[in-house]
Write a protein that holds these residues in place. Structure first.
Motif, mmCIF file in Angstrom:
data_model
loop_
_atom_site.group_PDB
_atom_site.id
_atom_site.type_symbol
_atom_site.label_atom_id
_atom_site.label_comp_id
_atom_site.label_asym_id
_atom_site.label_seq_id
_atom_site.Cartn_x
_atom_site.Cartn_y
_atom_site.Cartn_z
ATOM 1 N N VAL A 187 0.871 -1.174 0.000
ATOM 2 C CA VAL A 187 0.000 0.000 0.000
ATOM 3 C C VAL A 187 0.905 1.220 0.000
ATOM 4 O O VAL A 187 1.741 1.388 0.887
ATOM 5 N N ARG A 188 0.737 2.060 -1.014
ATOM 6 C CA ARG A 188 1.625 3.204 -1.213
ATOM 7 C C ARG A 188 0.812 4.476 -1.407
ATOM 8 O O ARG A 188 -0.311 4.441 -1.926
ATOM 9 N N THR A 189 1.385 5.618 -1.042
ATOM 10 C CA THR A 189 0.750 6.892 -1.361
ATOM 11 C C THR A 189 1.032 7.222 -2.822
ATOM 12 O O THR A 189 2.057 6.824 -3.389
ATOM 13 N N LEU A 190 0.130 7.975 -3.445
ATOM 14 C CA LEU A 190 0.319 8.323 -4.847
ATOM 15 C C LEU A 190 1.579 9.154 -5.060
ATOM 16 O O LEU A 190 2.240 9.029 -6.095
ATOM 17 N N ASP A 191 1.931 9.996 -4.092
ATOM 18 C CA ASP A 191 3.131 10.802 -4.300
ATOM 19 C C ASP A 191 4.394 9.942 -4.285
ATOM 20 O O ASP A 191 5.331 10.184 -5.045
ATOM 21 N N SER A 192 4.411 8.869 -3.485
ATOM 22 C CA SER A 192 5.583 7.989 -3.493
ATOM 23 C C SER A 192 5.652 7.197 -4.796
ATOM 24 O O SER A 192 6.743 6.968 -5.341
ATOM 25 N N LEU A 193 4.512 6.802 -5.318
ATOM 26 C CA LEU A 193 4.476 6.108 -6.602
ATOM 27 C C LEU A 193 4.893 7.055 -7.729
ATOM 28 O O LEU A 193 5.589 6.645 -8.666
ATOM 29 N N ALA A 194 4.483 8.315 -7.627
ATOM 30 C CA ALA A 194 4.871 9.299 -8.633
ATOM 31 C C ALA A 194 6.377 9.505 -8.638
ATOM 32 O O ALA A 194 7.005 9.587 -9.705
ATOM 33 N N ARG A 195 6.979 9.573 -7.473
ATOM 34 C CA ARG A 195 8.436 9.762 -7.401
ATOM 35 C C ARG A 195 9.173 8.546 -7.956
ATOM 36 O O ARG A 195 10.211 8.679 -8.621
ATOM 37 N N ALA A 196 8.646 7.359 -7.702
ATOM 38 C CA ALA A 196 9.254 6.154 -8.259
ATOM 39 C C ALA A 196 9.175 6.172 -9.778
ATOM 40 O O ALA A 196 10.132 5.788 -10.475
ATOM 41 N N TYR A 197 8.046 6.612 -10.306
ATOM 42 C CA TYR A 197 7.874 6.702 -11.759
ATOM 43 C C TYR A 197 8.856 7.705 -12.359
ATOM 44 O O TYR A 197 9.502 7.419 -13.387
ATOM 45 N N THR A 201 11.884 6.785 -15.094
ATOM 46 C CA THR A 201 11.826 7.335 -16.447
ATOM 47 C C THR A 201 12.840 8.453 -16.669
ATOM 48 O O THR A 201 12.934 8.992 -17.778
ATOM 49 N N GLY A 202 13.583 8.809 -15.636
ATOM 50 C CA GLY A 202 14.603 9.829 -15.770
ATOM 51 C C GLY A 202 14.068 11.240 -15.914
ATOM 52 O O GLY A 202 14.772 12.134 -16.402
ATOM 53 N N ARG A 203 12.844 11.464 -15.485
ATOM 54 C CA ARG A 203 12.263 12.800 -15.577
ATOM 55 C C ARG A 203 12.521 13.576 -14.294
ATOM 56 O O ARG A 203 12.485 13.016 -13.191
#
Length: 247
Positions: A187-197, A201-203
């Motif tokens: 279970v993850r917060t969306l902001d942690s998933l966003a940072r992983a993404y 992707t190198g963005r």
């Protein structure tokens, strides 16, 4: 050897279910809007549906669209499956459709109820969001210089290949009704998933959490999309990202 029809068999999930069942030696027919010889749009019907179901023992119903038509498609499929003597209808559904008031979720719940009342042998599996869907959403959110994500919303993404394996297993078993939900391992917060993404992707983007309003947001923030007691998935989001973006 079992003959199985997979609706939506060219989609993200359906094609993997098809591959798994064929690898196990079963005859699998793929039904989709554009794939011959069983090109049928379930939302509008057509004579091809009867041909697709002839001699089929089990249907795995993966066809679905957030643009509408799921209830009509299910009604046509159920009626034709009953006429064809199908013994088992397996349906993929979504965790939280009875808690998060999205229009698409309401349609999925209505389909579940139609299947339960169909008189067919049936199995329903609800899962959390696929990693693939989350990447699509995050890709859209990452286009501006600042990545805005809904504040405080947890998610529990699951690997689509693992869901396909579970659906194939259920398709080859006896009808089981509503089976235990299937969720991803974390279970993850969306902001942690966003940072992983962004990392994968190198963005380079700032990530900002934005509070939203409305019943849907409140339900999602309260954990409506989660099934932490069924965190049976194995592949983490970072593992999926590594495979997809780093080879």
């Amino acid at each position: 050897m079992t003959t199985i029809l997979v609706t939506g068999g060219t989609g993200t999930l359906g094609r993997r279910v098809t591959e798994r069942l064929r690898a196990d030696g079963h005859e699998v027919r793929v039904l989709s809007r554009h794939t011959q010889p069983y090109a049928v749009d379930l939302r509008v019907g057509g004579s091809g549906l009867d041909a697709a179901l002839a001699g089929v023992q089990t249907v795995v119903h993966c066809a679905s669209s957030p643009r509408g038509g799921d209830e009509e498609a299910a009604e046509r499929l159920i009626a034709a499956a009953g006429q064809a003597g199908v013994g088992h209808l397996v349906y993929i559904s979504i965790v939280g459709i009875d808690r998060v008031p999205l229009g698409y979720y309401k349609a999925k719940l209505a389909v579940e109820r139609r299947i339960e009342a169909s008189g067919l042998g049936w199995t329903v599996l609800r899962t959390t969001q696929f990693h693939d869907l989350l990447v699509t959403i995050l890709g859209g959110l990452a286009k501006p210089p600042v990545m805005l994500v809904p504040a405080g919303v947890p998610d529990q993404p699951v690997e689509v290949r693992e869901v396909a394996d579970r659906l194939a297993e259920l398709a080859l078993a006896a009808p089981a009704g509503r089976v235990p939900d299937m969720g991803g391992p974390e279970v993850r917060t969306l902001d942690s998933l966003a940072r992983a993404y962004l990392h994968a992707t190198g963005r380079r983007r700032a990530v900002a959490q934005v509070p939203l309003f409305g019943r849907t947001y409140r339900a999602a923030r309260a954990g409506g999309l989660l099934t932490p007691e069924q965190a049976v998935g194995k592949t983490t989001f970072e593992e999926y990202l590594g495979r997809r973006f780093e080879g």
